[in-house]
Design an enzyme around this catalytic site. Structure first.
Site, PDB file in Angstrom:
ATOM      1  N   HIS A  61     -38.758 -31.934  11.210  1.00 24.49           N
ATOM      2  CA  HIS A  61     -39.577 -32.041  12.413  1.00 24.49           C
ATOM      3  C   HIS A  61     -40.917 -32.705  12.059  1.00 24.49           C
ATOM      4  O   HIS A  61     -41.592 -32.268  11.119  1.00 24.49           O
ATOM      5  CB  HIS A  61     -39.860 -30.650  12.998  1.00 24.49           C
ATOM      6  N   THR A  74     -43.407 -30.190   9.644  1.00 21.89           N
ATOM      7  CA  THR A  74     -43.472 -28.762   9.975  1.00 21.89           C
ATOM      8  C   THR A  74     -42.690 -27.951   8.944  1.00 21.89           C
ATOM      9  O   THR A  74     -42.421 -26.768   9.161  1.00 21.89           O
ATOM     10  CB  THR A  74     -42.926 -28.487  11.387  1.00 21.89           C
ATOM     11  N   TYR A  75     -42.289 -28.601   7.870  1.00 17.97           N
ATOM     12  CA  TYR A  75     -41.597 -27.955   6.737  1.00 17.97           C
ATOM     13  C   TYR A  75     -40.207 -27.448   7.127  1.00 17.97           C
ATOM     14  O   TYR A  75     -39.717 -26.493   6.540  1.00 17.97           O
ATOM     15  CB  TYR A  75     -42.431 -26.804   6.171  1.00 17.97           C
ATOM     16  N   HIS A  76     -39.568 -28.100   8.086  1.00 19.77           N
ATOM     17  CA  HIS A  76     -38.237 -27.675   8.546  1.00 19.77           C
ATOM     18  C   HIS A  76     -37.181 -28.647   8.009  1.00 19.77           C
ATOM     19  O   HIS A  76     -36.633 -29.459   8.747  1.00 19.77           O
ATOM     20  CB  HIS A  76     -38.201 -27.619  10.075  1.00 19.77           C
ATOM     21  N   LEU A  77     -36.894 -28.573   6.736  1.00 14.08           N
ATOM     22  CA  LEU A  77     -36.024 -29.540   6.074  1.00 14.08           C
ATOM     23  C   LEU A  77     -34.574 -29.069   6.129  1.00 14.08           C
ATOM     24  O   LEU A  77     -34.273 -27.936   5.771  1.00 14.08           O
ATOM     25  CB  LEU A  77     -36.440 -29.711   4.609  1.00 14.08           C
TER      26      LEU A  77
END
Length: 549
Positions: free
Chosen positions: A303, A477-480
């Site tokens: 994201h 947003t660190y949503h990997l």
């Protein structure tokens, strides 16, 4: 009964990574006294006090002792910037450093997974596992879990008048107030639910791993960086790990399975440096091919968010003032006494799940609001004036990139290329989100608290100007997700089956966010917990969904 110490370096299951998925698996698998489990964690124990204070994420996210300080490749759509995409490296993994938000997403996310040939992954199939993984402490319906062995999920208890004014302004725009965005109906505005109990972060390690450590059949090895999966033919039989680049390699053997729960970046890299991945890449980094599997490291998504900042009116109290001087001392005292305080809040306070343009059936945006602001170009440094921040990102980005090992060494960071905003639809949705933020920040209800937009500023108006701002200021947003994508074996880009077994291999399973075929319309933490709960049943041969309720 298993004999866990018959061979100190041989176990039934070896789990790489103690994050959200690894901690759940360690707990659920070791509940069977007839098996032995070893967890390898690359980082140290979670003794850093800032891990357990919710507001401590400001310190831990920039601390290389407990995080992987990964950065993306410089891209045209990020203004040539390398974006920090930090991941946790300690017991609990990213759940020890994340924003603690609990967000399941929309039922359609999972129904789409099932429609792509992943049997048993529809929303109805997965709901019992969401319920198993959580302990909802608050008002809810029966779609929520109250499992004492799950993550405690609580409501925001520190409320700033600015947050309430923002919510009322959104309601005035026609966005309904949402009672429970995790109940299956997401659209609307309200306060986030988070993994905080009695003022302290509850990581996956605290909730799942540590309660299981009293079991004699579970062993956790910290500062153990997995460097290679060991194979006999096509069967995974163990893991080699290192304490430091020059340290002697050590091995731990797996009689039944090696389970990779190292996270979207590290799982892909470990497979590649072990010889499982695209043959051309393995040739470039000098790794012999064990299995040519094209999809390893591909389908990478994240994201990408843009955030707008407004200056608050003189005298309005935001986090910026409360986090300094005597006021900070008061907040610390309140936290120590167990009272609501800024130390026990998540980074984002208010959620808005809404649409980038009219006519959509369901929201395609997540927006967040915080009654505080960070200085431009500085990492988690609060502005020296009162300010508020609102951000937005696209639920399901179409842009995909990759994670590729640069060498056979796991001490060299891999190439991380998310290809942010490379798809035209992503640009359209992103711009729609930025314009929606301006509408939400410009309501009469909020106007008595704020006076001017400082970032990007009202001189930025056209689509081209807004996109230029997004390129130069947007962030992860660190949503990997996605680098070991789940899909049928007939799909040449799939990496794991719908039982999360690596295609073409034996005794090798992946259980973490890397298996997600597409991005959920949410933060990824809740769904990663669900995946691990479901995988634990696969591994234990307990496929009856009813048992998860």
């Amino acid at each position: 009964m298993a004999e866990p110490h018959a061979d100190p370096d041989s176990f039934d299951y070896v789990i790489v990574g103690s994050g959200a998925a690894g901690s759940v698996l360690a707990n659920r698998l070791s509940a069977d006294p007839n098996v032995t489990v070893c967890v390898l964690e690359a980082g140290p124990p979670d003794r850093n006090p800032f891990i357990h204070i919710p507001a401590g994420f400001i310190k831990t996210l920039v601390n290389p002792d407990v995080t992987w300080q990964f950065k993306t490749e410089p891209l045209a759509m990020t203004g040539g910037r390398r974006i920090s995409t930090v991941q946790g490296r300690t017991l609990g993994g990213s759940s020890s450093v994340n924003g603690m938000i609990y967000n399941r997403g929309q039922p359609a996310d999972l129904d789409t997974w099932a429609q792509r040939g992943n049997r048993g992954w529809g929303y109805a199939d997965c709901l019992p596992y969401y319920r198993r993984s959580e302990n909802r402490l608050g008002t809810c319906d029966d779609s929520r879990g109250r499992n004492e062995d799950g993550i405690p999920i609580t409501d925001m208890d520190w409320i700033n008048p600015l947050s309430e004014a923002f919510i009322q302004g959104c309601v005035g725009l026609g966005i309904p107030r949402c009672k429970d965005y995790n109940s299956g109906t997401q659209a609307g505005v309200g306060y986030f639910q988070r993994a905080i109990r009695k003022g302290r972060r509850v990581s996956a390690a605290v909730a799942f791993l540590k309660p299981a450590l009293a079991r004699k059949n579970l062993e956790v090895r910290t500062n153990a960086r997995a460097s290679r999966i060991l194979f006999e033919g096509k069967r995974a039989v163990g893991v080699q790990y290192l304490a430091a680049p020059s340290a002697p390699a050590q091995e731990v053997r797996a009689r039944r399975e090696v389970i990779l729960s190292a996270g979207t970046v590290n799982t892909a890299r470990l497979l590649q440096v072990s010889g499982v991945g695209p043959a051309d890449l393995l040739g470039r980094i000098g790794v012999p091919v064990v299995h040519d599997l094209r999809g390893v490291g591909a389908n990478f998504r994240d994201h990408y968010a843009s955030r707008l900042v407004m200056r608050a009116r003189p005298g309005v109290e935001t986090l910026n003032e409360l986090a300094r001087g005597l006021k900070l001392g008061t907040q610390i005292a309140r936290w120590a006494m167990g009272k609501p305080s800024i130390l026990a809040t998540a980074p984002s306070h208010v959620h808005v799940f809404w649409k980038s343009f009219e006519g959509l059936d369901e929201p395609d945006l997540q927006c967040v609001f915080t009654p505080g602001s960070y200085a431009e170009g500085k990492v988690y440094v609060l502005d020296d004036y009162p300010g508020v921040t609102a951000g937005a990102w696209q639920h399901r980005p179409e842009s995909t990139g990759w994670v590729r090992a640069r060498s056979a060494s796991v001490f060299e960071d891999p190439e991380i290329n998310p290809n942010y905003l490379s798809d035209p639809m992503d640009i359209r949705v992103h711009l729609g989100g930025m314009r929606l933020l301006r509408r939400m920040l410009g309501t009469p209800e909020l106007a008595k608290y704020v006076e001017a937009e400082t970032l990007p500023g009202l001189q930025v108006q056209s689509d081209d100007e807004l996109l230029d701002f997004a390129k130069k200021n947007g962030s992860t947003t660190y949503h990997l997700i996605g680098t070991a994508r789940m899909g049928p074996e007939t799909d040449p880009t799939a990496v794991v089956s719908d039982r999360l077994l690596v295609h073409g291999m034996q005794g090798l399973r992946v259980v973490d966010a890397s298996i997600m075929p597409s991005m959920p319309s949410a933060n990824t933490y809740a769904t990663t917990l669900m995946i691990a709960e479901k995988a634990a049943d696969f591994i234990r041969g307990r496929d009856a969904v009813a048992e998860a309720a």
